[in-house]
Design a protein around this motif. Structure first.
Motif, PDB file in Angstrom:
ATOM      1  N   ASP A 219       0.841  -1.197   0.000  1.00  0.00           N
ATOM      2  CA  ASP A 219       0.000   0.000   0.000  1.00  0.00           C
ATOM      3  C   ASP A 219       0.879   1.252   0.000  1.00  0.00           C
ATOM      4  O   ASP A 219       0.631   2.192   0.735  1.00  0.00           O
ATOM      5  CB  ASP A 219      -0.912   0.002   1.232  1.00  0.00           C
ATOM      6  N   ASP A 220       1.929   1.225  -0.818  1.00  0.00           N
ATOM      7  CA  ASP A 220       2.836   2.362  -0.873  1.00  0.00           C
ATOM      8  C   ASP A 220       2.874   2.929  -2.291  1.00  0.00           C
ATOM      9  O   ASP A 220       2.298   2.363  -3.229  1.00  0.00           O
ATOM     10  CB  ASP A 220       4.242   1.976  -0.400  1.00  0.00           C
ATOM     11  N   LEU A 221       3.545   4.056  -2.429  1.00  0.00           N
ATOM     12  CA  LEU A 221       3.619   4.727  -3.721  1.00  0.00           C
ATOM     13  C   LEU A 221       4.295   3.850  -4.770  1.00  0.00           C
ATOM     14  O   LEU A 221       3.859   3.803  -5.927  1.00  0.00           O
ATOM     15  CB  LEU A 221       4.373   6.046  -3.576  1.00  0.00           C
ATOM     16  N   LEU A 222       5.360   3.153  -4.382  1.00  0.00           N
ATOM     17  CA  LEU A 222       6.067   2.327  -5.360  1.00  0.00           C
ATOM     18  C   LEU A 222       5.163   1.243  -5.918  1.00  0.00           C
ATOM     19  O   LEU A 222       5.174   0.979  -7.126  1.00  0.00           O
ATOM     20  CB  LEU A 222       7.315   1.707  -4.724  1.00  0.00           C
ATOM     21  N   SER A 223       4.357   0.629  -5.076  1.00  0.00           N
ATOM     22  CA  SER A 223       3.413  -0.388  -5.555  1.00  0.00           C
ATOM     23  C   SER A 223       2.434   0.213  -6.555  1.00  0.00           C
ATOM     24  O   SER A 223       2.125  -0.393  -7.579  1.00  0.00           O
ATOM     25  CB  SER A 223       2.641  -0.998  -4.382  1.00  0.00           C
ATOM     26  N   ALA A 224       1.966   1.442  -6.254  1.00  0.00           N
ATOM     27  CA  ALA A 224       1.033   2.098  -7.163  1.00  0.00           C
ATOM     28  C   ALA A 224       1.710   2.452  -8.486  1.00  0.00           C
ATOM     29  O   ALA A 224       1.100   2.327  -9.555  1.00  0.00           O
ATOM     30  CB  ALA A 224       0.463   3.358  -6.503  1.00  0.00           C
ATOM     31  N   LEU A 225       2.970   2.885  -8.436  1.00  0.00           N
ATOM     32  CA  LEU A 225       3.715   3.173  -9.667  1.00  0.00           C
ATOM     33  C   LEU A 225       3.875   1.913 -10.508  1.00  0.00           C
ATOM     34  O   LEU A 225       3.660   1.920 -11.720  1.00  0.00           O
ATOM     35  CB  LEU A 225       5.092   3.744  -9.332  1.00  0.00           C
ATOM     36  N   VAL A 226       4.251   0.829  -9.861  1.00  0.00           N
ATOM     37  CA  VAL A 226       4.462  -0.430 -10.581  1.00  0.00           C
ATOM     38  C   VAL A 226       3.150  -0.936 -11.163  1.00  0.00           C
ATOM     39  O   VAL A 226       3.085  -1.359 -12.327  1.00  0.00           O
ATOM     40  CB  VAL A 226       5.098  -1.479  -9.650  1.00  0.00           C
ATOM     41  N   ALA A 227       2.078  -0.870 -10.374  1.00  0.00           N
ATOM     42  CA  ALA A 227       0.780  -1.350 -10.855  1.00  0.00           C
ATOM     43  C   ALA A 227       0.255  -0.507 -12.007  1.00  0.00           C
ATOM     44  O   ALA A 227      -0.378  -1.026 -12.931  1.00  0.00           O
ATOM     45  CB  ALA A 227      -0.226  -1.350  -9.706  1.00  0.00           C
ATOM     46  N   GLY A 228       0.517   0.791 -11.969  1.00  0.00           N
ATOM     47  CA  GLY A 228       0.018   1.669 -13.023  1.00  0.00           C
ATOM     48  C   GLY A 228       0.901   1.724 -14.237  1.00  0.00           C
ATOM     49  O   GLY A 228       0.535   2.326 -15.254  1.00  0.00           O
ATOM     50  N   GLY A 229       2.083   1.110 -14.143  1.00  0.00           N
ATOM     51  CA  GLY A 229       3.034   1.207 -15.241  1.00  0.00           C
ATOM     52  C   GLY A 229       3.356  -0.118 -15.878  1.00  0.00           C
ATOM     53  O   GLY A 229       4.538  -0.457 -16.048  1.00  0.00           O
ATOM     54  N   ASP A 230       2.332  -0.860 -16.248  1.00  0.00           N
ATOM     55  CA  ASP A 230       2.569  -2.166 -16.868  1.00  0.00           C
ATOM     56  C   ASP A 230       3.427  -2.056 -18.121  1.00  0.00           C
ATOM     57  O   ASP A 230       4.183  -2.971 -18.450  1.00  0.00           O
ATOM     58  CB  ASP A 230       1.231  -2.838 -17.221  1.00  0.00           C
ATOM     59  N   ASP A 231       3.299  -0.931 -18.844  1.00  0.00           N
ATOM     60  CA  ASP A 231       4.086  -0.762 -20.059  1.00  0.00           C
ATOM     61  C   ASP A 231       5.361   0.033 -19.812  1.00  0.00           C
ATOM     62  O   ASP A 231       6.109   0.328 -20.745  1.00  0.00           O
ATOM     63  CB  ASP A 231       3.256  -0.066 -21.144  1.00  0.00           C
ATOM     64  N   ALA A 232       5.633   0.390 -18.553  1.00  0.00           N
ATOM     65  CA  ALA A 232       6.839   1.149 -18.235  1.00  0.00           C
ATOM     66  C   ALA A 232       8.021   0.213 -18.083  1.00  0.00           C
ATOM     67  O   ALA A 232       7.924  -0.856 -17.471  1.00  0.00           O
ATOM     68  CB  ALA A 232       6.637   1.944 -16.949  1.00  0.00           C
ATOM     69  N   THR A 233       9.147   0.604 -18.645  1.00  0.00           N
ATOM     70  CA  THR A 233      10.357  -0.192 -18.517  1.00  0.00           C
ATOM     71  C   THR A 233      10.982   0.036 -17.153  1.00  0.00           C
ATOM     72  O   THR A 233      10.695   1.022 -16.472  1.00  0.00           O
ATOM     73  CB  THR A 233      11.366   0.190 -19.600  1.00  0.00           C
ATOM     74  N   VAL A 234      11.860  -0.875 -16.760  1.00  0.00           N
ATOM     75  CA  VAL A 234      12.576  -0.700 -15.496  1.00  0.00           C
ATOM     76  C   VAL A 234      13.384   0.599 -15.502  1.00  0.00           C
ATOM     77  O   VAL A 234      13.343   1.351 -14.511  1.00  0.00           O
ATOM     78  CB  VAL A 234      13.468  -1.923 -15.199  1.00  0.00           C
ATOM     79  N   PRO A 235      14.119   0.941 -16.575  1.00  0.00           N
ATOM     80  CA  PRO A 235      14.818   2.233 -16.570  1.00  0.00           C
ATOM     81  C   PRO A 235      13.883   3.430 -16.398  1.00  0.00           C
ATOM     82  O   PRO A 235      14.239   4.402 -15.724  1.00  0.00           O
ATOM     83  CB  PRO A 235      15.524   2.265 -17.936  1.00  0.00           C
TER      84      PRO A 235
END
Length: 409
Positions: A219-235
């Protein structure tokens, strides 16, 4: 005969913040659009011109990879050793601050989707807990440097929480956060390599956290970033995290320090804010206006342009001076005076304007407010230490205190 151009020497002195506002006044009055001698760089100082530039990314771009192509500023040494050190990490991807168009909109949507108003409100309790924990560690004598002991560690601890940093890794994260603020400002090759090595270590740590959140969302910001960025690359995710830590740390520190300094320099203002907490948000806005944490930023001319009769060539850089625009008498009455509850105060440009308006502005405001309220809650007396004067950081691009000694009872 045209008036002589303002003397820019004080801006490049060892203590530019001490002289900046006087130079900005001269620029507005005598040369609101001024080319820096010998450089393809223009100083833009009025509220109207700065606002127009930041609202027009088609003409004035935030993407200038020749200066930040590797994530390092142009003033950092570029050598075979520094390039080899950078190659050990993930490639830098321009995001938010240094991108325009579709990529900027995609990255911004990712961050704003994670940093929702509800999430910011939910963070307030945790921010208060961090602030109180820091106060608990103050020296029992009541003498404390509010920058080192409070304004610096508070936003770093908040960001650590938001990015899922384990408590036992807090000290390492603090070191990385302080290094990232200075990334690209190393004076020599050895210092640059050491800084890059810390940056790469931060990247590797955050990659582990990203993969953990992919497997087990929290329930943190990083989880929300990862969940919302399925098409985002690791870089891309790493670059967003880096930006959060670097920009979200330094600007909040500056805002807390400036708010404290303004209140402690004016006993009547401090008494007003202590008696009526509902006026603290207005004091924060006026502090952001009169002492913008980011004093100067840059835009690059995408096309040939004209500004106040000056012909600006494609590729020239415009240094937009938010700190000057925020004190422009054409926009503000008595601009050099701190006025609580100033009308239309959110027209200031401390968080810039237009497509690049700071996505973390609400979080920054919340941290500044909670930090100030906590000190009011915990101490009946707040005062500057007369034996140790406050110190401004020797930086032209930002306005912040390097030391703010207080006496607390």
């Amino acid at each position: 005969m045209p008036a002589a151009a303002p003397d820019l020497t004080p801006l490049f002195s060892p203590a530019p913040q001490e002289h900046a506002y006087a130079v900005y006044r001269e620029l507005r009055e005598r040369a609101p659009v001024l080319r820096v001698p010998g450089r393809r760089t223009w100083l833009v100082s009025t509220h109207a011109d700065v606002r127009a530039i930041v609202r027009d990314p088609a003409t004035w771009s935030s993407h200038y990879p020749e200066q930040f192509g590797s994530g390092l500023a142009q003033r950092s040494p570029d050598t075979a050793r520094t390039r080899a050190a950078m190659a050990e990490g993930f490639p830098y991807v321009p995001t938010l601050l240094f991108q325009d168009g579709a990529d900027h909109r995609r990255h911004r949507a990712l961050l704003t989707g994670a940093l929702t108003p509800a999430r910011v409100r939910a963070l307030e309790t945790r921010i208060a807990a961090i602030a109180n924990d820091l106060v608990d560690r103050f020296d029992a004598s009541g003498a404390v440097d509010a920058v080192a002991a409070y304004a610096v560690p508070l936003p770093i601890a908040v960001l650590a929480d938001m990015l899922g940093v384990a408590p036992q890794d807090g000290a390492r994260f603090r070191d990385w956060a302080e290094q990232l603020v200075e990334l690209g400002s190393a004076p020599d090759e050895d210092a640059a390599v050491a800084s890059i090595e810390q940056y790469v270590a931060f990247q590797r740590y955050m990659v582990q956290r990203i993969e953990e959140r992919r497997a087990r969302p929290g329930d943190d910001l990083l989880s929300a970033l990862v969940a919302g960025g399925d098409d985002a690359t690791v870089p891309e995710l790493l670059s967003i995290c880096t930006l959060l830590v670097a920009a979200g740390n330094d600007t909040v520190t500056a805002a807390i320090g400036s708010l404290l300094r303004r209140a402690l320099d004016d006993p009547a203002l401090l008494a007003t804010l202590r008696a009526d907490r509902s006026r603290i948000p207005a004091a924060i806005e006026e502090t952001l206006r009169i002492d913008a944490p980011v004093a100067i930023f840059q835009r690059k001319a995408n096309v040939d342009a004209e500004l106040r009769g000056e012909r600006i060539r494609r590729g020239d850089m415009a240094m937009v001076i938010y700190a000057s625009a925020n004190r422009d008498p054409a926009r503000w009455q008595e601009p050099d005076r701190f006025v609580l509850d100033r009308p239309q105060i959110r027209d200031h440009l401390a968080f810039t304007h237009g497509p690049h308006h700071c996505a973390g502005a609400a979080l920054a405001r919340t941290q500044a407010r909670v930090a100030f309220e906590t000190l009011l809650d915990r101490f009946e007396t707040l005062a500057l230490d007369p034996s140790r004067p406050p110190q401004l950081a020797p930086d032209l691009m930002t306005r912040s205190h390097s030391a703010l000694p207080l006496l607390l009872r």
